[in-house]
Design a protein around this motif. Sequence first.
Motif, PDB file in Angstrom:
ATOM      1  N   ALA A  67       1.036  -1.084   0.171  1.00 14.87           N
ATOM      2  CA  ALA A  67      -0.009   0.089   0.022  1.00 14.87           C
ATOM      3  C   ALA A  67       0.755   1.212  -0.114  1.00 14.87           C
ATOM      4  O   ALA A  67       0.633   2.177  -0.746  1.00 14.87           O
TER       5      ALA A  67
ATOM      6  N   LEU B 151      -2.912   2.363   8.689  1.00 13.31           N
ATOM      7  CA  LEU B 151      -4.229   2.230   8.131  1.00 13.31           C
ATOM      8  C   LEU B 151      -3.823   1.848   6.710  1.00 13.31           C
ATOM      9  O   LEU B 151      -3.394   2.640   5.922  1.00 13.31           O
TER      10      LEU B 151
ATOM     11  N   VAL C 234      -4.858  -0.491   2.910  1.00 13.05           N
ATOM     12  CA  VAL C 234      -5.600  -1.537   2.254  1.00 13.05           C
ATOM     13  C   VAL C 234      -4.836  -2.072   0.999  1.00 13.05           C
ATOM     14  O   VAL C 234      -4.066  -1.180   0.354  1.00 13.05           O
TER      15      VAL C 234
ATOM     16  N   GLY D 208     -10.202   1.848  -3.186  1.00 16.56           N
ATOM     17  CA  GLY D 208     -11.675   2.164  -3.998  1.00 16.56           C
ATOM     18  C   GLY D 208     -12.800   1.824  -3.726  1.00 16.56           C
ATOM     19  O   GLY D 208     -13.923   2.091  -4.254  1.00 16.56           O
ATOM     20  N   SER D 209     -13.048   0.804  -2.351  1.00 18.20           N
ATOM     21  CA  SER D 209     -14.303   0.348  -2.533  1.00 18.20           C
ATOM     22  C   SER D 209     -14.654   0.480  -1.008  1.00 18.20           C
ATOM     23  O   SER D 209     -15.414  -0.104  -0.284  1.00 18.20           O
ATOM     24  N   ARG D 210     -14.114   1.585  -0.270  1.00 24.00           N
ATOM     25  CA  ARG D 210     -14.354   2.235   1.104  1.00 24.00           C
ATOM     26  C   ARG D 210     -13.907   1.223   2.081  1.00 24.00           C
ATOM     27  O   ARG D 210     -14.575   1.453   3.263  1.00 24.00           O
ATOM     28  N   LEU D 211     -13.046   0.264   1.913  1.00 28.84           N
ATOM     29  CA  LEU D 211     -12.534  -0.692   2.887  1.00 28.84           C
ATOM     30  C   LEU D 211     -11.832   0.213   3.863  1.00 28.84           C
ATOM     31  O   LEU D 211     -11.829  -0.028   5.140  1.00 28.84           O
TER      32      LEU D 211
ATOM     33  N   ARG E 276      -5.048   9.461  -2.076  1.00 21.78           N
ATOM     34  CA  ARG E 276      -6.148   8.641  -1.540  1.00 21.78           C
ATOM     35  C   ARG E 276      -6.382   8.678   0.082  1.00 21.78           C
ATOM     36  O   ARG E 276      -7.496   8.891   0.617  1.00 21.78           O
ATOM     37  N   ALA E 277      -5.271   8.672   0.776  1.00 24.01           N
ATOM     38  CA  ALA E 277      -5.435   8.710   2.302  1.00 24.01           C
ATOM     39  C   ALA E 277      -5.936  10.336   2.581  1.00 24.01           C
ATOM     40  O   ALA E 277      -6.830  10.424   3.286  1.00 24.01           O
TER      41      ALA E 277
ATOM     42  N   ARG F 109     -12.534  13.714   4.108  1.00 21.06           N
ATOM     43  CA  ARG F 109     -13.855  13.505   3.777  1.00 21.06           C
ATOM     44  C   ARG F 109     -14.549  13.158   5.031  1.00 21.06           C
ATOM     45  O   ARG F 109     -15.568  13.569   5.514  1.00 21.06           O
TER      46      ARG F 109
HETATM   47  C1  LIG Z   1      -5.818   5.340   2.312  1.00 22.97           C
HETATM   48  C2  LIG Z   1      -6.527   3.975   2.336  1.00 22.97           C
HETATM   49  C3  LIG Z   1      -6.290   3.162   3.342  1.00 22.97           C
HETATM   50  C4  LIG Z   1      -8.023   4.234   1.836  1.00 22.97           C
HETATM   51  O1  LIG Z   1      -8.695   2.932   1.754  1.00 22.97           O
HETATM   52  P1  LIG Z   1      -9.680   2.858   0.558  1.00 22.97           P
HETATM   53  O2  LIG Z   1     -10.438   1.384   0.686  1.00 22.97           O
HETATM   54  O3  LIG Z   1      -9.051   2.920  -0.956  1.00 22.97           O
HETATM   55  O4  LIG Z   1     -10.668   4.075   0.688  1.00 22.97           O
HETATM   56  P2  LIG Z   1     -11.799   4.603  -0.294  1.00 22.97           P
HETATM   57  O5  LIG Z   1     -12.219   3.595  -1.145  1.00 22.97           O
HETATM   58  O6  LIG Z   1     -12.426   5.428   0.664  1.00 22.97           O
HETATM   59  O7  LIG Z   1     -10.750   5.707  -1.055  1.00 22.97           O
HETATM   60  C5  LIG Z   1     -10.310   6.981  -0.654  1.00 22.97           C
HETATM   61  C6  LIG Z   1     -10.202   7.989  -1.943  1.00 22.97           C
HETATM   62  O8  LIG Z   1      -9.128   7.244  -2.816  1.00 22.97           O
HETATM   63  C7  LIG Z   1      -9.808   7.185  -3.954  1.00 22.97           C
HETATM   64  N1  LIG Z   1      -9.381   5.883  -4.789  1.00 22.97           N
HETATM   65  C8  LIG Z   1      -9.036   4.828  -4.026  1.00 22.97           C
HETATM   66  N2  LIG Z   1      -8.677   3.674  -4.903  1.00 22.97           N
HETATM   67  C9  LIG Z   1      -8.611   4.536  -6.143  1.00 22.97           C
HETATM   68  C10 LIG Z   1      -8.231   4.063  -7.184  1.00 22.97           C
HETATM   69  N3  LIG Z   1      -7.815   2.618  -7.633  1.00 22.97           N
HETATM   70  N4  LIG Z   1      -8.144   4.939  -8.266  1.00 22.97           N
HETATM   71  C11 LIG Z   1      -8.902   6.080  -8.216  1.00 22.97           C
HETATM   72  N5  LIG Z   1      -8.960   6.614  -6.849  1.00 22.97           N
HETATM   73  C12 LIG Z   1      -8.950   5.815  -6.035  1.00 22.97           C
HETATM   74  C13 LIG Z   1     -11.379   7.005  -3.524  1.00 22.97           C
HETATM   75  O9  LIG Z   1     -12.277   7.414  -4.713  1.00 22.97           O
HETATM   76  C14 LIG Z   1     -11.364   7.976  -2.463  1.00 22.97           C
HETATM   77  O10 LIG Z   1     -11.511   9.593  -2.840  1.00 22.97           O
HETATM   78  P3  LIG Z   1     -13.191  10.005  -2.612  1.00 22.97           P
HETATM   79  O11 LIG Z   1     -13.260  10.217  -1.176  1.00 22.97           O
HETATM   80  O12 LIG Z   1     -12.804  11.478  -3.333  1.00 22.97           O
HETATM   81  O13 LIG Z   1     -14.003   9.422  -3.360  1.00 22.97           O
HETATM   82  C15 LIG Z   1      -6.053   3.355   1.008  1.00 22.97           C
HETATM   83  O14 LIG Z   1      -6.224   3.917  -0.157  1.00 22.97           O
HETATM   84  C16 LIG Z   1      -4.561   2.753   1.237  1.00 22.97           C
HETATM   85  O15 LIG Z   1      -4.141   2.015   1.715  1.00 22.97           O
HETATM   86  N6  LIG Z   1      -3.464   3.700   0.555  1.00 22.97           N
HETATM   87  C17 LIG Z   1      -2.110   3.630   0.631  1.00 22.97           C
HETATM   88  C18 LIG Z   1      -1.691   3.555   1.956  1.00 22.97           C
HETATM   89  C19 LIG Z   1      -1.689   4.858   2.844  1.00 22.97           C
HETATM   90  O16 LIG Z   1      -1.610   5.895   2.405  1.00 22.97           O
HETATM   91  N7  LIG Z   1      -2.075   4.525   4.087  1.00 22.97           N
HETATM   92  C20 LIG Z   1      -2.677   5.710   5.176  1.00 22.97           C
HETATM   93  C21 LIG Z   1      -1.355   6.211   5.514  1.00 22.97           C
HETATM   94  S1  LIG Z   1      -1.236   7.273   6.809  1.00 22.97           S
END
Ligand SMILES: CC(C)(COP(=O)(O)OP(=O)(O)OC[C@H]1O[C@@H](n2cnc3c(N)ncnc32)[C@H](O)[C@@H]1OP(=O)(O)O)[C@@H](O)C(=O)NCCC(=O)NCCS
Length: 199
Positions: free
Chosen positions: A32, A115, A117, A123-126, A157-158, A164
Amino acid sequence: MTAAPARPRLVALSSVELADHLGEALDVYVAAMGYPPGTARQRRNLWLEHTRRSGWRSVGWMDPGGHLIGIAYGYSGGPGQWWFEEVRRGLAARGAARDPAQPDWLHDYFELTELHVRPDAQGSRLGEGMLRALLAGVGHRMVLLSTPEYAPRAPGRAWRLYRRLGFEDVLRDHRFTGDSRPFAVLGRTLPLPPAPERG
Ligand SMILES: CC(C)(COP(=O)(O)OP(=O)(O)OC[C@H]1O[C@@H](n2cnc3c(N)ncnc32)[C@H](O)[C@@H]1OP(=O)(O)O)[C@@H](O)C(=O)NCCC(=O)NCCS
């Protein structure tokens, strides 16, 4: 008729369960964050040490095969912890501790430490599901976290998730000791507002 694809399960993890799945959890973290694979080995002992801290709790997403595809944990923050002292230093340097308009961020908070995924499941709100489950009934006034100002992969993304959910700036462009990258420290009061209905 084809069966609907099996969905992952949100699970609470005890310290023993996290230790049992530590390799997988660290793989999720490394993928991630886009870190080199060797990072997982360096983090093992730290993650295990964290499980012994006051207020530690963890949740994850398990796929139908019983493998972790998401991991989150945190614990009660307080004086003497490395992260607390680093943030206190940052706030003091900016005079924030003397600013009556600033909340007393470091009083009674839960530190959201990790945190993540797995990239193919993002991208699925996990992430939001884990954040909400981890913070439900946590028994602190605030939640604080730090996140890179510029993520190496999946930029923003984070940030989009935290914004939000109403996280505000506590510190920007903060440099933790031993890390040259700029970090943001974000926080908000608890509890979180309820999740909006999604159609
Ligand atoms: C941050 C994280 C935990 C969010 O989990 P998630 O399940 O992807 O969360 P969401 O589905 O709510 O997505 C978060 C945002 O990223 C965007 N996003 C997630 N996956 C995406 C993808 N494949 N393509 C485009 N946008 C994406 C979503 O649209 C959302 O944006 P929005 O609120 O404007 O709709 C995950 O993206 C992750 O592990 N990121 C990398 C590690 C990281 O940065 N961790 C936090 C460190 S403090």
